[in-house]
Design a protein around this motif. Structure first.
Motif, PDB file in Angstrom:
ATOM      1  N   SER A   1      -3.075   3.615  -2.978  1.00 41.84           N
ATOM      2  CA  SER A   1      -2.837   2.495  -4.089  1.00 41.84           C
ATOM      3  C   SER A   1      -2.426   1.398  -3.351  1.00 41.84           C
ATOM      4  O   SER A   1      -1.542   1.003  -2.209  1.00 41.84           O
ATOM      5  CB  SER A   1      -1.559   3.215  -4.941  1.00 41.84           C
ATOM      6  N   CYS A   2      -2.420   0.185  -4.046  1.00 40.88           N
ATOM      7  CA  CYS A   2      -2.055  -1.030  -3.710  1.00 40.88           C
ATOM      8  C   CYS A   2      -1.652  -1.839  -4.972  1.00 40.88           C
ATOM      9  O   CYS A   2      -2.402  -2.169  -5.968  1.00 40.88           O
ATOM     10  CB  CYS A   2      -3.348  -2.024  -2.987  1.00 40.88           C
ATOM     11  N   ALA A   3      -0.236  -2.103  -4.700  1.00 40.84           N
ATOM     12  CA  ALA A   3       0.356  -2.669  -5.850  1.00 40.84           C
ATOM     13  C   ALA A   3       0.488  -4.269  -5.559  1.00 40.84           C
ATOM     14  O   ALA A   3       0.948  -4.483  -4.305  1.00 40.84           O
ATOM     15  CB  ALA A   3       1.812  -2.168  -6.138  1.00 40.84           C
TER      16      ALA A   3
ATOM     17  N   GLU B   1       0.910  -1.336  -0.231  1.00 36.51           N
ATOM     18  CA  GLU B   1       0.047  -0.050  -0.045  1.00 36.51           C
ATOM     19  C   GLU B   1       0.874   1.184   0.017  1.00 36.51           C
ATOM     20  O   GLU B   1       1.964   1.235   0.403  1.00 36.51           O
ATOM     21  CB  GLU B   1      -1.204   0.007   1.379  1.00 36.51           C
ATOM     22  N   SER B   2       0.253   2.366  -0.329  1.00 32.38           N
ATOM     23  CA  SER B   2       1.100   3.815  -0.608  1.00 32.38           C
ATOM     24  C   SER B   2      -0.197   4.681  -0.516  1.00 32.38           C
ATOM     25  O   SER B   2      -1.263   4.376  -1.037  1.00 32.38           O
ATOM     26  CB  SER B   2       2.043   3.842  -1.466  1.00 32.38           C
TER      27      SER B   2
ATOM     28  N   MET C   1      -3.266  -3.265 -10.027  1.00 31.72           N
ATOM     29  CA  MET C   1      -3.230  -2.329  -8.798  1.00 31.72           C
ATOM     30  C   MET C   1      -4.554  -2.202  -8.478  1.00 31.72           C
ATOM     31  O   MET C   1      -5.455  -2.168  -9.117  1.00 31.72           O
ATOM     32  CB  MET C   1      -2.829  -0.888  -9.402  1.00 31.72           C
ATOM     33  N   ALA C   2      -4.757  -1.833  -7.337  1.00 34.63           N
ATOM     34  CA  ALA C   2      -6.168  -1.386  -6.635  1.00 34.63           C
ATOM     35  C   ALA C   2      -5.907   0.007  -5.983  1.00 34.63           C
ATOM     36  O   ALA C   2      -4.960   0.196  -5.739  1.00 34.63           O
ATOM     37  CB  ALA C   2      -6.773  -2.310  -5.652  1.00 34.63           C
ATOM     38  N   TYR C   3      -7.101   0.653  -6.090  1.00 39.85           N
ATOM     39  CA  TYR C   3      -7.126   2.073  -5.480  1.00 39.85           C
ATOM     40  C   TYR C   3      -8.009   2.412  -4.622  1.00 39.85           C
ATOM     41  O   TYR C   3      -9.208   1.705  -4.646  1.00 39.85           O
ATOM     42  CB  TYR C   3      -7.054   3.305  -6.730  1.00 39.85           C
TER      43      TYR C   3
ATOM     44  N   CYS D   1      -4.647  -3.368   2.091  1.00 45.13           N
ATOM     45  CA  CYS D   1      -5.055  -3.932   1.183  1.00 45.13           C
ATOM     46  C   CYS D   1      -5.169  -5.473   1.281  1.00 45.13           C
ATOM     47  O   CYS D   1      -4.377  -6.118   1.901  1.00 45.13           O
ATOM     48  CB  CYS D   1      -4.061  -3.535  -0.065  1.00 45.13           C
ATOM     49  N   TYR D   2      -6.157  -6.179   0.629  1.00 49.03           N
ATOM     50  CA  TYR D   2      -6.222  -7.647   0.727  1.00 49.03           C
ATOM     51  C   TYR D   2      -6.903  -8.189  -0.403  1.00 49.03           C
ATOM     52  O   TYR D   2      -7.610  -7.892  -1.049  1.00 49.03           O
ATOM     53  CB  TYR D   2      -7.633  -7.698   1.828  1.00 49.03           C
TER      54      TYR D   2
END
Length: 114
Positions: free
Chosen positions: A21-23, A6-7, A77-79, A95-96
């Motif tokens: 953001s989730c990479a 996450e960031s 990616m997820a946001y 993030c999961y």
């Protein structure tokens, strides 16, 4: 090995916005739902938002209308777009991803304070 990172967290004033953001590495996210959870000190980790592999979204009652979850399968990616942030949104956001097992990121701190 599947890893989530996450960031985008930080300190923001009430009413402000942040985009998390989730990479994801080690697995393609396309077949799976992606989730954002949050946890405040002394409380349980709770679901904030979920997006299925077909793009359907669900939100926790406290964030509906303010937060938007999205995904980019090409970028893996997820946001989480968070608007109109409130002090009670202060938490560590995680993030999961669940494939044949569950994967969590390390989390990113969001602090909403004036």
């Amino acid at each position: 090995q599947v890893q989530l990172e996450e960031s985008g967290g930080g300190l923001v004033q009430p009413g402000g916005s942040l985009r998390l953001s989730c990479a994801v590495s080690g697995s393609a996210i396309e077949p799976y739902a992606m989730h954002w959870y949050r946890q405040s000190p002394g409380t349980q980790r709770i679901l904030v938002a979920r997006i299925t592999n077909t793009g359907e979204t669900n939100y926790g009652r406290s964030v509906e209308g303010r937060f938007t979850i999205s995904r980019d399968n090409a970028k893996n990616m997820a946001y989480l777009q968070m608007n109109d942030l409130r002090p009670e949104d202060t938490a560590v956001y995680y993030c999961y991803l669940q494939t044949h097992r569950a994967y969590w990121g390390r989390g990113t701190q969001v602090t909403v304070s004036s």
